[in-house]
Design an enzyme around this catalytic site. Structure first.
Site, PDB file in Angstrom:
ATOM      1  N   ARG A 174      29.152  32.374  42.407  1.00 46.42           N
ATOM      2  CA  ARG A 174      29.836  32.450  43.694  1.00 46.42           C
ATOM      3  C   ARG A 174      29.412  33.726  44.421  1.00 46.42           C
ATOM      4  O   ARG A 174      29.895  34.804  44.142  1.00 46.42           O
ATOM      5  CB  ARG A 174      31.356  32.450  43.485  1.00 46.42           C
ATOM      6  CG  ARG A 174      32.169  32.197  44.749  1.00 46.42           C
ATOM      7  CD  ARG A 174      33.619  32.584  44.550  1.00 46.42           C
ATOM      8  NE  ARG A 174      33.806  34.020  44.647  1.00 46.42           N
ATOM      9  CZ  ARG A 174      34.791  34.704  44.063  1.00 46.42           C
ATOM     10  NH1 ARG A 174      35.671  34.091  43.308  1.00 46.42           N
ATOM     11  NH2 ARG A 174      34.895  36.020  44.220  1.00 46.42           N
ATOM     12  N   HIS A 227      36.115  35.119  47.331  1.00 44.15           N
ATOM     13  CA  HIS A 227      36.899  33.920  47.018  1.00 44.15           C
ATOM     14  C   HIS A 227      37.338  33.227  48.303  1.00 44.15           C
ATOM     15  O   HIS A 227      37.280  32.004  48.419  1.00 44.15           O
ATOM     16  CB  HIS A 227      38.124  34.286  46.182  1.00 44.15           C
ATOM     17  CG  HIS A 227      39.073  33.147  46.005  1.00 44.15           C
ATOM     18  ND1 HIS A 227      38.782  32.048  45.226  1.00 44.15           N
ATOM     19  CD2 HIS A 227      40.311  32.929  46.531  1.00 44.15           C
ATOM     20  CE1 HIS A 227      39.793  31.199  45.273  1.00 44.15           C
ATOM     21  NE2 HIS A 227      40.734  31.711  46.046  1.00 44.15           N
ATOM     22  N   TYR A 272      36.418  43.921  42.322  1.00 46.08           N
ATOM     23  CA  TYR A 272      36.442  43.486  40.926  1.00 46.08           C
ATOM     24  C   TYR A 272      35.071  43.082  40.374  1.00 46.08           C
ATOM     25  O   TYR A 272      34.970  42.639  39.240  1.00 46.08           O
ATOM     26  CB  TYR A 272      37.436  42.332  40.729  1.00 46.08           C
ATOM     27  CG  TYR A 272      37.229  41.141  41.646  1.00 46.08           C
ATOM     28  CD1 TYR A 272      36.274  40.163  41.379  1.00 46.08           C
ATOM     29  CD2 TYR A 272      38.016  40.989  42.780  1.00 46.08           C
ATOM     30  CE1 TYR A 272      36.102  39.077  42.210  1.00 46.08           C
ATOM     31  CE2 TYR A 272      37.852  39.901  43.629  1.00 46.08           C
ATOM     32  CZ  TYR A 272      36.903  38.943  43.334  1.00 46.08           C
ATOM     33  OH  TYR A 272      36.737  37.858  44.169  1.00 46.08           O
TER      34      TYR A 272
END
Length: 282
Positions: free
Chosen positions: A207, A211, A220
């Protein structure tokens, strides 16, 4: 929610399915719907919840659905579509038993590796395997369940290692290779119909985007790993190199496509935003 880095999963799998196959998607499979003919205007109508939205403004943005294209409406809770897909496949199995002349079909359900931690995943796999339903479990393993990396999600060998435990056939595939994904889905569909049984696919991808628009993934994960994905494994980059290798694409063609699509997308958004909302009596 963007699909950067996962485009090969969309086009590779969509091109291997038949129109009568029913798709149960999560959030990142808009490309399958586009492959089946959903227009930019229809995507924008849904996001702006206007009077042309097929859902009449009753769903959150990007929760697409289209009965005519056998694409079930996306639901917000993670994993719910997995059990629903089993029910649809069981119906296909009963139809095939009662009507030998009816065109065969499967259901295919898409979910991330994070959703494989839900009870819905376990229940669906167990029911599908014991009822022997013709379907495909398609896990899109993109490395993160929102902000949780895979090493904090499971200790085993990914998701595909669970297939034998359910008595299910399975295969892991390079999710950034559109041809590999197409081949895997085509063979899995064939096997599901021939054996009237479920097949699991785990497509390994990455990805590249956040998100969602409210997420900052730099909090993160190391942005260097994102850069590596963009420079090395990106499926669009790989397809571009393939097409250029055979002389089927060049800089002028790429620029023309990008310009045309940018204009078309902006125009679709402008038109959708200007339309009124659905009437209250619909």
């Amino acid at each position: 929610m963007t699909h950067h880095g996962e485009e090969a999963i969309h086009m590779g799998s969509a091109s291997a399915l038949s129109p009568q196959d029913v798709i149960f998607a999560q959030y990142r499979e808009a490309g399958l719907l586009m492959w089946r003919g959903f227009t930019l205007e229809q995507f924008c109508n849904q996001c702006f919840s206007n009077d042309h939205d097929l859902g009449k403004g009753r769903q959150m943005p990007i929760h697409y659905g289209c009965r005519a294209l056998n694409y079930q409406t996306v639901s917000s809770p993670l994993g719910t579509q997995i059990t629903q897909a089993v029910g649809a496949a069981y119906k296909f199995k009963l139809d095939a038993m009662n009507n030998k002349e009816k065109e065969a079909a499967i259901s295919i359900v898409y979910f991330g590796e994070g959703a494989a931690s839900t009870i819905d995943f376990h229940s669906a796999c167990n029911f599908a395997a014991t009822l022997k339903t013709p379907m495909i479990f398609f896990c899109r393993n993109n490395g993160y369940a929102i902000s949780t990396p895979v090493e904090d999600q499971y200790a085993g060998d990914g998701i595909i290692s669970r297939a034998p435990g359910y008595g299910m056939s399975g295969i892991r595939v390079d999710g950034n290779d559109v041809f590999a994904v197409h081949a895997a889905v085509a063979e899995a569909r064939k096997l599901a119909l021939e054996t009237s049984a479920p097949v699991m696919i785990e497509a390994m991808t990455y990805r590249q985007g956040h998100h969602s628009t409210s997420d900052d993934s730099s909090r993160y994960r190391d942005m260097d790993e994102v850069q590596v994905a963009q420079d090395v494994t990106d499926p669009i980059l790989r397809m571009d190199k393939f097409l250029r290798h055979y002389g089927w694409m060049d800089d002028d063609a790429v620029a023309l496509i990008e310009d045309e699509e940018r204009v078309a997308a902006l125009r679709a958004m402008e038109v959708a935003e200007a339309r009124p909302g659905p009437k209250l009596d619909t």
